[in-house]
Scaffold this motif. Structure first.
Motif, mmCIF file in Angstrom:
data_model
loop_
_atom_site.group_PDB
_atom_site.id
_atom_site.type_symbol
_atom_site.label_atom_id
_atom_site.label_comp_id
_atom_site.label_asym_id
_atom_site.label_seq_id
_atom_site.Cartn_x
_atom_site.Cartn_y
_atom_site.Cartn_z
ATOM 1 N N MET A 1 8.674 -16.360 0.809
ATOM 2 C CA MET A 1 9.194 -14.999 0.905
ATOM 3 C C MET A 1 8.852 -14.369 2.255
ATOM 4 S SD MET A 1 10.757 -14.902 -1.916
ATOM 5 C CE MET A 1 11.393 -13.243 -1.835
ATOM 6 N N LEU A 2 7.650 -14.651 2.763
ATOM 7 C CA LEU A 2 7.259 -14.123 4.065
ATOM 8 C C LEU A 2 8.154 -14.694 5.163
ATOM 9 C CD1 LEU A 2 5.424 -12.622 6.036
ATOM 10 C CD2 LEU A 2 3.800 -14.529 5.898
ATOM 11 N N GLY B 1 8.275 -10.482 -2.814
ATOM 12 C CA GLY B 1 7.239 -11.503 -2.662
ATOM 13 C C GLY B 1 5.878 -11.000 -3.101
ATOM 14 N N LEU B 2 5.579 -9.740 -2.817
ATOM 15 C CA LEU B 2 4.286 -9.175 -3.210
ATOM 16 C C LEU B 2 4.160 -9.024 -4.724
ATOM 17 C CD1 LEU B 2 3.850 -6.438 -0.463
ATOM 18 C CD2 LEU B 2 2.555 -8.565 -0.690
ATOM 19 N N VAL C 1 -1.829 -16.522 1.642
ATOM 20 C CA VAL C 1 -0.538 -16.153 2.216
ATOM 21 C C VAL C 1 -0.112 -14.771 1.742
ATOM 22 C CG1 VAL C 1 1.871 -16.833 2.471
ATOM 23 C CG2 VAL C 1 0.102 -18.576 2.354
ATOM 24 N N LYS C 2 -0.463 -14.430 0.521
ATOM 25 C CA LYS C 2 -0.077 -13.112 0.012
ATOM 26 C C LYS C 2 -0.705 -12.010 0.862
ATOM 27 C CE LYS C 2 0.407 -10.411 -4.229
ATOM 28 N NZ LYS C 2 0.194 -10.374 -5.691
ATOM 29 N N LEU C 3 -1.923 -12.264 1.339
ATOM 30 C CA LEU C 3 -2.579 -11.300 2.214
ATOM 31 C C LEU C 3 -1.803 -11.158 3.521
ATOM 32 C CD1 LEU C 3 -5.046 -9.469 2.683
ATOM 33 C CD2 LEU C 3 -6.233 -11.469 3.606
ATOM 34 N N SER C 4 -1.366 -12.282 4.078
ATOM 35 C CA SER C 4 -0.557 -12.240 5.310
ATOM 36 C C SER C 4 0.754 -11.507 5.072
ATOM 37 C CB SER C 4 -0.280 -13.660 5.802
ATOM 38 O OG SER C 4 -1.473 -14.331 6.117
ATOM 39 N N LEU C 5 1.356 -11.749 3.912
ATOM 40 C CA LEU C 5 2.609 -11.075 3.556
ATOM 41 C C LEU C 5 2.388 -9.567 3.457
ATOM 42 C CD1 LEU C 5 5.561 -11.019 2.614
ATOM 43 C CD2 LEU C 5 4.753 -11.552 0.305
ATOM 44 N N ALA C 6 1.281 -9.163 2.831
ATOM 45 C CA ALA C 6 0.983 -7.739 2.688
ATOM 46 C C ALA C 6 0.743 -7.086 4.049
ATOM 47 C CB ALA C 6 -0.235 -7.549 1.789
ATOM 48 N N SER D 1 0.938 -1.915 0.312
ATOM 49 C CA SER D 1 0.555 -3.127 1.037
ATOM 50 C C SER D 1 -0.825 -2.978 1.659
ATOM 51 C CB SER D 1 1.584 -3.440 2.123
ATOM 52 O OG SER D 1 2.872 -3.578 1.572
ATOM 53 N N ALA D 2 -1.078 -1.807 2.248
ATOM 54 C CA ALA D 2 -2.376 -1.558 2.873
ATOM 55 C C ALA D 2 -3.492 -1.581 1.834
ATOM 56 C CB ALA D 2 -2.359 -0.209 3.593
ATOM 57 N N TRP D 3 -3.206 -1.055 0.650
ATOM 58 C CA TRP D 3 -4.192 -1.026 -0.426
ATOM 59 C C TRP D 3 -4.535 -2.449 -0.881
ATOM 60 C CZ3 TRP D 3 -7.821 1.816 -2.231
ATOM 61 C CH2 TRP D 3 -8.327 1.620 -3.514
ATOM 62 N N TYR D 4 -3.521 -3.297 -0.982
ATOM 63 C CA TYR D 4 -3.763 -4.691 -1.375
ATOM 64 C C TYR D 4 -4.636 -5.385 -0.323
ATOM 65 C CZ TYR D 4 -3.054 -9.584 -2.517
ATOM 66 O OH TYR D 4 -3.270 -10.903 -2.830
ATOM 67 N N VAL D 5 -4.306 -5.171 0.955
ATOM 68 C CA VAL D 5 -5.086 -5.786 2.030
ATOM 69 C C VAL D 5 -6.530 -5.306 1.979
ATOM 70 C CG1 VAL D 5 -5.376 -5.954 4.533
ATOM 71 C CG2 VAL D 5 -3.086 -6.090 3.531
ATOM 72 N N PHE D 6 -6.721 -4.012 1.760
ATOM 73 C CA PHE D 6 -8.064 -3.453 1.703
ATOM 74 C C PHE D 6 -8.875 -4.054 0.548
ATOM 75 C CE2 PHE D 6 -10.803 -0.224 -0.300
ATOM 76 C CZ PHE D 6 -11.747 -0.082 0.700
ATOM 77 N N LEU D 7 -8.256 -4.206 -0.610
ATOM 78 C CA LEU D 7 -8.974 -4.767 -1.761
ATOM 79 C C LEU D 7 -9.356 -6.224 -1.530
ATOM 80 C CD1 LEU D 7 -6.966 -3.298 -4.788
ATOM 81 C CD2 LEU D 7 -9.176 -2.531 -3.889
#
Length: 634
Positions: free
Chosen positions: A415-416, A438-439, A451-456, A475-481
């Protein structure tokens, strides 16, 4: 000088948050030691953790970042060295030295002058002569005048089998001689024979890509003759059997493409089948003999004439989940499968990468010969959805690729890639639609690395650029967590905007679960000095590691004026113990801690006590001249 197409946002979108931040540090520290522009390519050197600087190349092109680095980073996106170079290009264009490209350097030279240059280069490095020999063979094979037409195609003379045999045998003899004189188990060793195989495969690939398949067949045969001889006699104690096997698969898979693209006659197929039997007999004592040639044998048996394959290529079988179609696919695949006729039962067809990939071989040949509809039909029927979507995009059928990808692609990496390609084509909203989908894929979907982190991270950057605050914040919240860093925290805070006060308590509750340096920096930024102090443990002794504890230094610097008593209590025993036991190379670190103490004493209105303490310390250690000299700065 040409204008760079790079922007900081583009660099951010093509690097993980960690790589971007570390690259920014490298840039700020001046780690980029040289930056040259030749044609449309920037060439740079970046001083990293190794003694020798890393070599970085960045292509100046719109809409994307194409770069390469000599470092071992292999986790997706730009490495920190590439980021540093990109930032240098963006913010210090005056540092770029424009130099002529190779074409410009050679323009106007006579043949004799170029020959002299080559001779001098070879004289300076005796290994270059073998590379020149290889390149001469390439020129002879690919740029000679075509010979007689064969099956309606103009064929070039090809690569001489004798040349391949001589070069490869020499390289494997060198490998055998090495092991005869072997006496150092820990010495790093690269097999020259396998390196030579790689060089020839690269050469063969260029010939095959030029549709000169027949020109490499005899050379391939010579290569396999020598390789199989070496493999059959190799001692497992010195040569890794798995490496020999994987190289064998690489050779036979590429040869299968050449055989399939050459459109052999029936007699030629039979001759190759007999040759394979001879090679298998040589490997009779190895379990590999029945596996390494499977793809070749299937190509020689079926060609393009197998009935079920014809149906697939004609588009009569659009989806392998249909029972009738699945049976045909299994016939084509060459394996027995069980299929259910019920509509709800999913038919699964798997391949075995350890024995090669017949579908991949066929797709490569179809693409090379521009048989696009057949390519799409085969990719779709065999569930090669990634390849199917990529080819739709190349054919300009973007909306069809998006719709199909949203329905069938099942991994964040796919998806990315789709989102990035659509974004590069200027369809920002559609790219975000793909990325958002994708997320939302389940966490158990296939993924390599995070990869999900890279996608976010990519989605966050593009969504901010497009004004999609909701998606950018999610997306930023997912990366932060997933990665609690100062950068990810600041991204959430900045994107949240007016909604930050409501989100702040939840963010800080998560930070309190961390014990990292970034958590300390976040607490200090939020003026939560006591929470930062809790993350600094008191050292039991004043070893070098504790003296250079970055977490402690970060808190001490911030707490000296706000929690002076704690700073004094932390530093005093550490300094006293250090002066009694550590090497003089740590004196600068000791003085740094004395600096924290001085600031703390002054903030606590205890200047007199500080003066008395530092005088006593100088008297006690007056014989340590280097220390006393450093203490003069306090």
């Amino acid at each position: 000088m040409p204008v760079s197409f790079l922007t900081e946002e583009l660099v951010r979108c093509n690097a993980t948050g960690n790589s971007y931040e570390r690259g920014k540090v490298y840039y700020n520290q001046g780690a980029v030691t040289s930056l040259v522009l030749r044609g449309d390519t920037y060439e740079a050197r970046v001083q990293g953790s190794e003694y020798e600087p890393y070599h970085v190349m960045v292509v100046n092109q719109p809409g994307a970042v194409k770069a390469a680095c000599s470092c071992p980073y292999n986790y997706g996106g730009l490495c920190k060295h590439m980021v540093a170079v990109c930032l240098m290009i963006i913010y210090k264009p005056d540092a770029v030295v424009e130099a002529p490209s190779l074409d410009e350097l050679l323009a106007g030279l006579t043949t004799e002058q170029m020959v002299q240059i080559v001779k001098k280069l070879v004289a300076s490095d005796d290994k270059l002569i073998e590379q020149v020999e290889m390149m001469v063979e390439v020129v002879k094979a690919t740029q000679s005048q075509p010979g007689p037409k064969a099956q309606g195609k103009q064929e070039l003379p090809g690569i001489e089998a004798a040349f391949v045999r001589k070069r490869l045998k020499k390289a494997f003899d060198e490998a055998a001689d090495y092991w005869d004189d072997y006496d150092d188990y820990y010495e790093e060793y690269t097999n020259p024979g396998l390196e030579e195989v790689d060089s020839f495969l690269e050469l063969f690939t260029s010939m095959i890509n030029a549709r000169q398949e027949r020109g490499v067949l005899e050379a391939f045969k010579a290569l396999l003759d020598v390789y199989i001889d070496y493999w059959a006699d190799a001692d497992d104690e010195y040569v890794d059997p798995s490496m020999l096997y994987s190289t064998g698969i690489e050779i036979t898979s590429l040869l299968a493409e050449a055989l399939l693209g050459a459109e052999l006659t029936k007699q030629e197929r039979e001759q190759w089948q007999k040759q394979i039997k001879k090679w298998e007999m040589q490997l009779s004592d190895s379990w590999a003999n029945s596996h390494v040639f499977l793809v070749m044998k299937q190509v020689l048996k079926e060609g393009w004439e197998e009935e079920s394959l014809k149906r697939i290529l004609a588009g009569e079988i659009a989806d392998a989940e249909e029972a009738e179609g699945a049976e045909a696919v299994a016939d084509f695949w060459g394996e027995e499968q069980d299929f259910e006729d019920e509509d709800d039962e999913e038919v699964e067809i798997s391949d075995n990468e350890e024995v090669g990939d017949i579908v991949e071989v066929r797709l490569h040949v179809l693409a090379r010969h521009e048989r696009w509809e057949e390519y799409l039909n085969l990719a779709r029927a065999m569930k090669r959805y990634k390849e199917y979507v990529q080819q739709l995009l190349k054919r300009g059928r973007q909306q069809e690729a998006i719709d199909f990808g949203l329905k069938h692609l099942q991994s964040q990496s796919e998806m990315l890639e789709l989102a990035q390609r659509v974004y590069a084509n200027g369809a920002v909203n559609e790219a975000l639609r793909v990325a958002e989908h994708g997320l939302q894929l389940p966490d158990h979907t296939p993924s390599y690395g995070n990869v999900k982190l890279s996608l976010a991270e990519w989605t966050m950057g593009v969504a901010r650029q497009a004004g999609r605050q909701d998606l950018a914040l999610a997306s930023a919240w997912y990366v932060f967590l997933k990665r609690c860093t100062l950068t990810s925290y600041l991204n959430v805070k900045e994107i949240a905007g007016e909604g930050w006060p409501k989100l702040r308590s939840e963010v800080l509750a998560h930070v309190k679960k961390e014990k990292s340096e970034d958590a300390i920096r976040i607490f200090l930024r939020e003026d939560m000095i006591d929470d930062a102090i809790k993350l600094v443990e008191k050292p039991g002794y004043a070893g070098g590691e504790n003296l250079r504890n970055i977490k402690a230094q970060t808190v001490l610097e911030a707490a000296a004026s706000k929690r002076p008593e704690w700073v004094i209590g932390y530093c005093h025993p550490l300094v006293e113990d250090a002066l009694a036991r550590v090497h003089h190379s740590y004196y600068a670190d000791i003085v740094r801690y004395l600096g924290y103490m001085k600031q703390a004493y002054m903030s606590a209105n205890k200047g007199g006590e500080w003066g008395e303490y530092i005088r006593r310390l100088r008297d006690k250690h007056r014989s340590k001249k280097k220390l006393i000299e450093l203490m003069q700065k306090l």
